[in-house]
Scaffold this motif. Structure first.
Motif, PDB file in Angstrom:
ATOM      1  N   ILE A 118      -7.671  13.903  -8.110  1.00 41.02           N
ATOM      2  CA  ILE A 118      -7.922  12.521  -7.678  1.00 41.02           C
ATOM      3  C   ILE A 118      -6.705  11.960  -6.930  1.00 41.02           C
ATOM      4  N   ALA A 119      -5.515  12.249  -7.431  1.00 38.86           N
ATOM      5  CA  ALA A 119      -4.294  11.764  -6.772  1.00 38.86           C
ATOM      6  C   ALA A 119      -4.189  12.329  -5.354  1.00 38.86           C
ATOM      7  N   LEU A 120      -4.440  13.624  -5.221  1.00 41.86           N
ATOM      8  CA  LEU A 120      -4.343  14.252  -3.902  1.00 41.86           C
ATOM      9  C   LEU A 120      -5.436  13.751  -2.961  1.00 41.86           C
ATOM     10  N   ALA A 121      -6.649  13.566  -3.498  1.00 42.48           N
ATOM     11  CA  ALA A 121      -7.750  13.073  -2.664  1.00 42.48           C
ATOM     12  C   ALA A 121      -7.419  11.705  -2.073  1.00 42.48           C
ATOM     13  N   ASP A 132       0.837  -1.212   0.000  1.00 34.38           N
ATOM     14  CA  ASP A 132       0.000   0.000   0.000  1.00 34.38           C
ATOM     15  C   ASP A 132       0.861   1.246   0.000  1.00 34.38           C
ATOM     16  N   SER A 133       1.947   1.221   0.778  1.00 34.27           N
ATOM     17  CA  SER A 133       2.831   2.378   0.866  1.00 34.27           C
ATOM     18  C   SER A 133       3.459   2.687  -0.493  1.00 34.27           C
ATOM     19  N   ALA A 134       3.875   1.651  -1.206  1.00 35.80           N
ATOM     20  CA  ALA A 134       4.491   1.841  -2.529  1.00 35.80           C
ATOM     21  C   ALA A 134       3.460   2.391  -3.518  1.00 35.80           C
ATOM     22  N   GLN A 135       2.212   1.896  -3.417  1.00 37.95           N
ATOM     23  CA  GLN A 135       1.152   2.384  -4.310  1.00 37.95           C
ATOM     24  C   GLN A 135       0.885   3.872  -4.081  1.00 37.95           C
ATOM     25  N   LEU A 136       0.899   4.276  -2.789  1.00 38.98           N
ATOM     26  CA  LEU A 136       0.665   5.688  -2.471  1.00 38.98           C
ATOM     27  C   LEU A 136       1.804   6.558  -3.008  1.00 38.98           C
ATOM     28  N   LYS A 137       3.045   6.043  -2.917  1.00 37.75           N
ATOM     29  CA  LYS A 137       4.178   6.790  -3.457  1.00 37.75           C
ATOM     30  C   LYS A 137       4.070   6.926  -4.976  1.00 37.75           C
ATOM     31  N   GLU A 138       3.505   5.885  -5.615  1.00 37.59           N
ATOM     32  CA  GLU A 138       3.286   5.951  -7.067  1.00 37.59           C
ATOM     33  C   GLU A 138       2.323   7.084  -7.420  1.00 37.59           C
ATOM     34  N   LEU A 139       1.332   7.320  -6.534  1.00 41.28           N
ATOM     35  CA  LEU A 139       0.349   8.377  -6.783  1.00 41.28           C
ATOM     36  C   LEU A 139       0.997   9.753  -6.825  1.00 41.28           C
ATOM     37  N   ALA A 140       2.098   9.911  -6.093  1.00 47.36           N
ATOM     38  CA  ALA A 140       2.725  11.224  -5.950  1.00 47.36           C
ATOM     39  C   ALA A 140       3.075  11.848  -7.296  1.00 47.36           C
ATOM     40  N   GLN A 141       3.484  11.014  -8.263  1.00 47.06           N
ATOM     41  CA  GLN A 141       3.895  11.561  -9.560  1.00 47.06           C
ATOM     42  C   GLN A 141       2.742  12.260 -10.276  1.00 47.06           C
ATOM     43  N   PHE A 142       1.483  11.845  -9.934  1.00 46.70           N
ATOM     44  CA  PHE A 142       0.318  12.420 -10.621  1.00 46.70           C
ATOM     45  C   PHE A 142      -0.081  13.783 -10.046  1.00 46.70           C
ATOM     46  N   LEU A 146       7.130  15.254  -2.363  1.00 47.02           N
ATOM     47  CA  LEU A 146       5.704  15.150  -2.048  1.00 47.02           C
ATOM     48  C   LEU A 146       5.195  16.422  -1.357  1.00 47.02           C
ATOM     49  N   ILE A 147       5.938  16.881  -0.368  1.00 45.12           N
ATOM     50  CA  ILE A 147       5.531  18.100   0.345  1.00 45.12           C
ATOM     51  C   ILE A 147       5.611  19.308  -0.572  1.00 45.12           C
ATOM     52  N   ARG A 148       6.656  19.377  -1.386  1.00 43.50           N
ATOM     53  CA  ARG A 148       6.792  20.509  -2.314  1.00 43.50           C
ATOM     54  C   ARG A 148       5.600  20.559  -3.270  1.00 43.50           C
ATOM     55  N   ARG A 172       1.349   7.370   7.057  1.00 43.67           N
ATOM     56  CA  ARG A 172       1.629   8.803   7.173  1.00 43.67           C
ATOM     57  C   ARG A 172       3.117   9.129   6.969  1.00 43.67           C
ATOM     58  N   ASP A 173       3.973   8.156   7.262  1.00 47.10           N
ATOM     59  CA  ASP A 173       5.416   8.421   7.197  1.00 47.10           C
ATOM     60  C   ASP A 173       5.911   8.708   5.787  1.00 47.10           C
ATOM     61  N   ILE A 174       5.110   8.406   4.747  1.00 49.30           N
ATOM     62  CA  ILE A 174       5.570   8.682   3.376  1.00 49.30           C
ATOM     63  C   ILE A 174       5.768  10.192   3.155  1.00 49.30           C
ATOM     64  N   PHE A 175       5.054  11.013   3.948  1.00 56.12           N
ATOM     65  CA  PHE A 175       5.156  12.474   3.789  1.00 56.12           C
ATOM     66  C   PHE A 175       6.415  13.027   4.459  1.00 56.12           C
ATOM     67  N   TYR A 176       7.031  12.209   5.331  1.00 56.30           N
ATOM     68  CA  TYR A 176       8.204  12.685   6.066  1.00 56.30           C
ATOM     69  C   TYR A 176       9.492  12.027   5.587  1.00 56.30           C
ATOM     70  N   THR A 177       9.414  11.280   4.497  1.00 57.93           N
ATOM     71  CA  THR A 177      10.599  10.581   3.970  1.00 57.93           C
ATOM     72  C   THR A 177      11.722  11.562   3.639  1.00 57.93           C
TER      73      THR A 177
END
Length: 432
Positions: free
Chosen positions: A24-27, A3-13, A60-62, A40-45
């Protein structure tokens, strides 16, 4: 794929050219931003805190910061995500870098900003860090004169998808203005005299209640307290020669219906009461001109007592003799008068009164202005033990015998403040 990897994949969109794809990606990422979310830790990587290294920021934060400037639905989710994530100190540096901080403040100042309440919540969270408070005290934002705007200015850095630039665009040069006085002005004007839910009929599209928490946070540091206790022009936009203490503008909201606004203002007043040399200016009647050492600039006194006592007062009737001691605003209150319902805010006001007892002059002033009568009635009706204990301490201070040994209480602190001003004068470098 996890799930974590899938969420990171969303970041590119989040950078996709299609606005619907970005939304949709942000939602989908937004659900992982609240505290306790499993990924939640994906935002603090890649973020680190402490040391002398430069402020770090992951992609991601940028991207989420950039999306705060997008169209309404996307910007709403971007602000919400940052509000949720900003409870972590790892993000403070990234979210308080000058360009983004100027955008947040400018966006809040723009009366057309429909998401300014979320921006105020974000600024409230960020200002919990004293480093951000220090930046806000000196932060300037560019304003363009705009005769068609309700505030007659256009905050240049507020321009984004939910805050379009005025048409025609003002031709003048922008003017750099200190942010904090105009944030206070916006906070005051965002509380309309007549409530209306119709956004089209309101000068401002947001309530800005959370700015009260920003002011409370700023007043926790000495320089912040001195901002609220140093006279400034009453009109932050004009060439007004009339000076007033910035704290004076906030007093009217101790009885406001919104708990956040009431609580933030109550905390700001209490924090300012920690500055003992300001007690005379805080308590004296509004018609009297006073200074707050180390400053030598005089302005009308702040007169906080009615605004601190009124939330503590109930419908009780007093003897005529006691009634005459009270400030006019507390005389002959209606039988429907209710005390402040929030125990935290009630305690804050009692703590303010305790701080004002630091000096003999302060205690004498409270005695002769009906404070004992109001808190005695409060004590009889108070059900929260901690508040009752504080009230008892206050009663002991007000009813105790005074003598030569207590006559100069607090005077050493005030004298030290005056010496500080003298030292500053000696070491000041004059400009030629």
């Amino acid at each position: 794929m996890s799930d974590s990897a899938q969420l990171k994949e969303l970041a590119q969109f989040l950078r996709d050219k299609n606005p619907q794809v970005r939304q949709i990606a942000l939602a989908n990422l937004l659900g992982q931003t609240p505290k306790g979310s499993p990924h939640r830790d994906i935002f603090y990587t890649g973020l680190r805190s402490g040391g002398l290294q430069q402020i770090q920021e992951n992609d991601l934060i940028r991207d989420i910061k950039i999306l705060c400037r997008d169209q309404l639905a996307t910007a709403h989710d971007a602000f919400r995500a940052l509000v949720n994530l900003s409870d972590n100190s790892l993000l403070v540096g990234s979210l308080s870098e000058p360009a983004f901080l100027k955008f947040i403040v400018s966006y809040i100042l723009n009366p057309q900003a429909i998401l300014a309440d979320l921006a105020s919540m974000l600024l409230s969270n960020l200002s919990a860090a004293s480093s951000v408070c220090t930046v806000l005290l000196s932060l300037k934002v560019p304003l363009l004169p705009d005769p068609n705007s309700p505030i007659k200015w256009f905050p240049v850095n507020s321009r984004c998808g939910t805050c379009p630039a005025p048409v025609p665009y003002p031709a003048d040069e922008p003017k750099e203005v200190l942010a904090l006085p105009i944030l206070i002005d916006a906070f005051v004007k965002a509380a309309p005299g007549v409530e209306t839910q119709d956004l089209e009929k309101r000068t401002r599209k947001s309530d800005l209640h959370f700015l009260a928490s920003v002011f409370a946070n700023i007043s926790t540091i000495p320089a912040g307290r001195m901002f609220f206790l140093t006279p400034r022009p009453a009109d932050p936009f004009g060439d007004d020669v009339d000076l007033e203490y910035p704290l004076s503008k906030l007093l009217a909201f101790t009885e406001h219906k919104d708990t956040i606004r009431r609580g933030g203002v109550a905390s700001t007043i209490k924090n300012c009461a920690f500055h003992t040399p300001a007690h005379r200016a805080l308590l004296a009647a509004e018609g009297e001109k006073v200074t707050v050492p180390p400053s030598t600039v005089a302005a009308p006194a702040i007169d906080i007592l009615p605004y601190v006592l009124l939330p503590l007062a109930g419908p009780e009737e007093f003897d005529l003799e006691d009634q005459e001691l009270l400030p006019p605003a507390l005389q002959f209150l209606p039988p429907t008068k209710k005390r402040e319902p929030d125990p935290v805010i009630r305690l804050t006001h009692v703590e303010t009164l305790l701080l004002l007892c630091t000096t003999r002059w302060g205690r004498d002033y409270l005695r002769t202005h009906g404070v004992y009568e109001v808190i005695r009635a409060l004590h009889e009706n108070e059900e929260v033990e901690k508040i009752s204990e504080h009230v008892e301490r206050l009663v002991n201070l007000l009813k105790r015998d005074e003598g030569p040994d207590t006559a100069k209480d607090g005077e050493d602190i005030i004298a030290a403040a005056r010496v500080e001003e003298s030292d500053d004068e000696d070491s000041k470098i004059e400009e030629i």
